[in-house]
Enzyme design. Structure first.
Site, short mmCIF file in Angstrom:
data_model
loop_
_atom_site.label_atom_id
_atom_site.label_comp_id
_atom_site.label_asym_id
_atom_site.label_seq_id
_atom_site.Cartn_x
_atom_site.Cartn_y
_atom_site.Cartn_z
N LYS A 58 -15.25 8.76 -8.64
CA LYS A 58 -15.55 7.60 -7.80
C LYS A 58 -15.39 6.30 -8.60
O LYS A 58 -14.86 5.31 -8.08
CB LYS A 58 -16.97 7.71 -7.24
N GLN A 62 -26.04 10.55 -5.65
CA GLN A 62 -25.30 11.79 -5.77
C GLN A 62 -26.19 13.01 -5.54
O GLN A 62 -27.26 13.13 -6.15
CB GLN A 62 -24.63 11.88 -7.15
N ASP A 83 -22.24 6.75 2.37
CA ASP A 83 -22.09 8.20 2.51
C ASP A 83 -22.30 8.65 3.95
O ASP A 83 -21.98 9.78 4.31
CB ASP A 83 -23.10 8.94 1.62
#
Length: 301
Positions: free
Chosen positions: A62, A106, A129
């Protein structure tokens, strides 16, 4: 079937790496125009708790993607023993920071930290997300929102390869909140890609192969290496492999990466198929990049 006919049956490779690189170029051009006008670049922040190897690799990818498209990025590394309240405090701090447009935490998290509390603490307008209940609810209602990165990436891959979905039967194997459920909503929506008749299969589905053999599009997100085999696929179907697992192997790394699809047998039956690696994975990163750019635009016009 002759050898020449069998070769003609080999599927089109839906190349996520190539497609993601093309989209990165498009995003980079847009970011360049933004910064040329004197405005700051979009900014993505990530929180990584602990030392999970796969998570560290994903976060690194990322960061590299942010560099490629010209985004600013911040990575906050926290020890695995960090308390839940301290993690939530860091999220609230980033929520309040107007210089940051998108935030991801994460997953997976250490057992003592609630994933639900974490995802619901993130500001929905920074939830790139697409996990917050507000964004999930908007997706369900067909409203404009942040779509979970993996389903968003798959939709774009289907669009870029002009895969016809309207009126088709799509079978989604897996019902997770991250992939299976949002994927089923997207494929049934009134849009393109979309307008499918969707069946969701899962671990309790009986005679699952009967469903996959009837599908024009099969999307597999189970986490079971090589689960879907060629005899479970309708000739000419499109096969999307979301899974990626490390399987022990006698090589330098000690493992190979396998998807949920047995590629060799399915490739001979399908009309189009994603590889592992290099299929859905790179497109997930693209979904995240585009959500971050979207958040920036909503904030700054």
């Amino acid at each position: 079937m002759t050898e020449s006919n069998q070769k003609e049956m080999n599927a089109i490779l839906l190349d996520g790496k190539e497609t993601s690189n093309a989209i990165k170029v498009e995003i980079a051009k847009e970011v360049e125009e933004i910064t040329k006008s004197g405005r700051r670049a979009p900014h993505l922040a990530a929180i990584l708790v602990g030392e999970d190897g796969a998570s560290k690799t994903y976060v690194k990818n990322k960061e590299l993607a942010c560099q490629r498209v010209g985004f600013a990025s911040t990575l906050l590394r926290l020890d695995a023993t960090t308390s839940e309240e301290d993690v939530l405090a860091k999220i609230r701090e980033i929520n309040a920071n107007d210089a940051i447009d998108g935030l991801i935490v994460q997953l997976p998290l250490p057992a003592h930290i609630s994933e639900n509390k974490v995802t619901q603490t993130i500001d929905p307008t920074k939830d790139v997300d697409g996990f917050h209940d507000v964004n999930v609810g908007k997706l369900t209602k067909g409203e404009d929102t942040f779509i979970s990165a993996t389903p968003f990436g798959i939709i774009q891959l289907l669009e870029r390869y002009n895969i016809d979905t309207s009126g088709k039967h799509c079978v989604v194997v897996g019902r997770s909140n991250i992939v299976g459920r949002p994927m089923s909503i997207l494929m049934s929506r009134n849009g393109n890609p979309g307008n499918c008749t969707v069946t969701v299969c899962h671990s309790r589905t009986q005679n699952l192969a009967d469903f996959t053999r009837a599908a024009d599009i099969v999307i597999v997100a189970l986490g079971k290496p090589e689960f879907l085999t060629g005899d479970m696929v309708k000739p000419g179907a499109t096969v999307i492999d979301v899974g990626i697992s490390r399987v022990d192997a006698d090589n330098e790394r000690g493992y190979v990466l396998k998807g949920d699809v047995h590629f060799e047998s399915c490739e001979k039956v399908a009309s189009a198929i994603t590889p592992v690696p290099g299929g859905v994975g790179p497109m997930t990163i693209i979904g995240l990049m585009q959500n971050t750019l979207k958040s920036y635009k909503l904030r700054h016009g």
